[in-house]
Design an enzyme around this catalytic site. Structure first.
Site, PDB file in Angstrom:
ATOM      1  CG  HIS A  93      41.551  50.811  42.738  1.00 22.15           C
ATOM      2  ND1 HIS A  93      42.310  51.289  41.584  1.00 22.15           N
ATOM      3  CD2 HIS A  93      41.117  51.806  43.604  1.00 22.15           C
ATOM      4  CE1 HIS A  93      42.347  52.906  42.141  1.00 22.15           C
ATOM      5  NE2 HIS A  93      41.754  52.998  43.058  1.00 22.15           N
ATOM      6  CG  ASP A 128      42.916  50.419  38.477  1.00 24.39           C
ATOM      7  OD1 ASP A 128      42.073  49.712  38.814  1.00 24.39           O
ATOM      8  OD2 ASP A 128      43.602  51.206  39.367  1.00 24.39           O
ATOM      9  CB  SER A 201      41.196  56.399  42.996  1.00 22.66           C
ATOM     10  OG  SER A 201      42.111  55.976  43.573  1.00 22.66           O
TER      11      SER A 201
END
Length: 294
Positions: A93, A128, A201
């Site tokens: 993402h 992801d 992230s």
């Protein structure tokens, strides 16, 4: 009488010396702990990078909902160098739909941080995870640890660029070594209370040996910031996806070729089942032939 007083004074003096020694030992232990964390951070941090991305999103026009506008948006995340020839793992993402992708390499002792263009090698949306590459060689890397060895309460460190603050580190423990977050997601995540915020992230979760045991992925929050419930993708999953993305550009997963169908009251009656609930499991061949008949 005097001998008793002298004995008491000796005991008091000895007790005071023991107390002072214990206090000094405690102080030294804290200094040693601080030094160990500093050494680990200095060793690990150069392999954790900030990823700057630019993408395009659709913005609704309040005056005319039918005429949406395309807007350019910039954001940032983190990544981990896993190969000295410029291969970097991050979250899918972080780089999905990004044009272009820039990697900000941390400053070294002899220079400043620098920005380098990167290309996306492969993306695996299911886990992801994504692999990107920069045209650099001889880079510092993080070695993969075995996430299966993690236990609840183990000390861990989260590194990344939260809120764009490059090369930040936070400390915590493993809250749960294998946490399922939903029935649809097969990954068992590492839950930690180490501070993780937007921008973390794709950053590293390392153990006390400086090994990569997880990749920071997301948080559960009501305020939008860290509340002590963060999740990281286990390093064994990251290592597997990295190998496939590097060699094939995609991730292949096995399947058993089965499908599941809920049992309805009508089906239970037709099959003479004792209860009108449960599931029927069939194979793909039976499913295909059934579709053809329909």
């Amino acid at each position: 009488m005097k001998s008793g007083v002298m004995a008491g004074l000796v005991l008091l003096t000895a007790g005071a010396q023991v107390a002072i020694a214990q206090k000094a030992a405690g102080k030294n232990s804290l200094i040693e702990l601080s030094g160990s964390i500093r050494e680990l951070t200095n060793r690990v941090a150069p392999a954790v990078v900030e990823i700057l991305v630019t993408g395009y999103i659709t913005v609704e026009d309040d005056k005319s909902p039918a005429s949406n506008q395309i807007s350019r948006q910039s954001s940032s995340g983190s990544g981990v160098i896993v190969d000295p020839d410029g291969y970097i793992m991050t979250n899918a993402h972080v780089v999905h739909g990004a044009v272009p992708v820039q990697v900000l390499i941390p400053a070294t002792a002899n220079g400043r941080s620098r920005s380098v263009g990167a290309r996306v090698v492969g993306i695996d949306s299911e886990s992801d995870l994504a692999l990107i590459r920069i045209e650099e060689h001889g880079l510092p890397t993080l070695k993969f640890g075995d996430s299966d060895n993690l236990r609840q309460g183990d000390l861990v460190f989260a590194l990344g660029s939260p809120m764009g603050l490059q090369n930040s580190v936070s400390m915590g423990v493993v809250s749960a070594a294998a946490r399922a977050v939903s029935d649809d997601n097969p990954i068992l995540y590492i839950q930690t209370d180490a501070s993780i915020n937007p921008g973390n992230s794709g950053g590293a979760l390392v153990d006390t040996e400086g090994l990569l045991i997880g990749m920071n992925a997301f948080i559960v929050t009501r305020s939008g910031g860290n509340e002590g419930i963060g999740f990281a993708i286990p390093s064994n999953v990251v290592r597997n996806v990295y190998g496939q993305l590097r060699h094939k550009g995609k991730v292949s997963r096995g399947s058993v070729g089965l499908f599941v169908q809920d049992i309805t009251p009508v089906m239970a009656k037709g099959l003479s089942l004792p209860a009108p609930h449960g599931v029927v499991i069939g194979d793909e061949i039976g499913r295909a032939s059934c579709r053809e008949r329909v």
